[in-house]
Design an enzyme around this catalytic site. Sequence first.
Site, short mmCIF file in Angstrom:
data_model
loop_
_atom_site.label_atom_id
_atom_site.label_comp_id
_atom_site.label_asym_id
_atom_site.label_seq_id
_atom_site.Cartn_x
_atom_site.Cartn_y
_atom_site.Cartn_z
N TYR A 1 0.86 -1.18 0.00
CA TYR A 1 0.00 0.00 0.00
C TYR A 1 0.90 1.24 0.00
O TYR A 1 1.58 1.53 0.97
CB TYR A 1 -0.90 -0.01 1.23
CG TYR A 1 -2.09 0.90 1.13
CD1 TYR A 1 -3.35 0.39 0.77
CD2 TYR A 1 -1.99 2.26 1.39
CE1 TYR A 1 -4.46 1.23 0.68
CE2 TYR A 1 -3.09 3.09 1.29
CZ TYR A 1 -4.32 2.58 0.94
OH TYR A 1 -5.41 3.41 0.84
N TYR B 1 -5.91 5.25 -7.51
CA TYR B 1 -6.20 5.00 -6.10
C TYR B 1 -7.65 4.56 -5.93
O TYR B 1 -8.57 5.36 -5.99
CB TYR B 1 -5.96 6.29 -5.32
CG TYR B 1 -6.09 6.16 -3.82
CD1 TYR B 1 -5.13 5.49 -3.07
CD2 TYR B 1 -7.17 6.74 -3.15
CE1 TYR B 1 -5.24 5.38 -1.69
CE2 TYR B 1 -7.29 6.63 -1.76
CZ TYR B 1 -6.32 5.96 -1.04
OH TYR B 1 -6.43 5.86 0.32
#
Length: 379
Positions: A283, A333
């Site tokens: 991440y 994203y």
Amino acid sequence: MTQSFAGRAAVTGIGMTDLSRRSGRSELHLAVTACRGALADAGLTAADVGAVLCYHLGDSAGVNQVAAALGVPDAVWTNEIHGGGTQSASILGDAAMLIEGGIAEHVLVFRALNGRSGVRMGQARLSVDQQFTVPYGMLGPVHLFALAAQRWMNDSGATAKDLAAVVTQSRSLAAHNSRAVLGEPLDEAGYFASPPIATPLRRADCCLETDGGAALVVSAAKTADVVRPGSPRIHAVVRGGGPGASTMDSATDLSALFSSYLAEPLYRTAGMRPSDVELAVLYDAYSPIVLQQLEDFGLAPRGESGAFVRAGETLPSGALPVNPHGGLLSEGYVHGLNNVLEAVRQLRGEGTNQERRPGVALCTGFGGSYGSAAVLVAG
């Protein structure tokens, strides 16, 4: 100790919309489009779905609304999980537990948001905890994690050139990814020309604000072998963190990320060691946390993660490919779920910039000192 669902659930289908800065579509449309893509990829229909899960921060279509639009049978198990990046890995565990518990044979998971043209993170309504941080200039996640990164860099000796290496590599990989919002190469000079946001973070260090949707189907392993042979198995999932959880202002160690707390339980639960990991899909909300996770999970020596990246070891041709699609910094994203989709592609041998097929992939979900991590293995 191995989890009871280990190896009993597999990701059989993935789907994603195009990623953009202005979709011109509702969150419902994005979610339904991604879900239909995932079902088609798995060779399934809405009638096969026994559960639907999603996670969001009040910025997405509701799970029951999406289920109805898809034509999922009434009275299936549905759940909306409050949260952002911390959920992107652990929601795999939620789905696997539903399957292992006999509640569903196929679980549909989605995340959809208009993260650029709709509700943006820096414009969201303040939480109760933020009343204690906003007066000190922490107006959003970037300010909080910039402070944490500055402390970590001071303690570890990491430099701005290390951050630049993460970002420029991300862009170079995204240049070969047709889904990427930012596919233009960026060299070190271009990185340092990027405007500062909050020391030490520049705009290029921050993940994209993106409109889009992503979805996946988790199925019982025995069924997966029939509908989509070779589907990656969910081997281990952990979730948790340290003092302060996602309210890092109250943490005892501001620079300690979730990975420093979850690495040991993840490897213990998976029955693995860092050397077993062949692909890391980390991440990457901000460039420094890629470096921190590499060290916390034992994938790079302490204090040497920057050199590890600069040496090309995290490229598809290197010792440990990391975010070969460009990650959240460059592809887009979708609160981390698009990273999980890339892990599935890589384990199938259908990934972006793929040079070899990994057998074990690490996926992570970030939220400060609270987060999640999952291990997927090739089917």
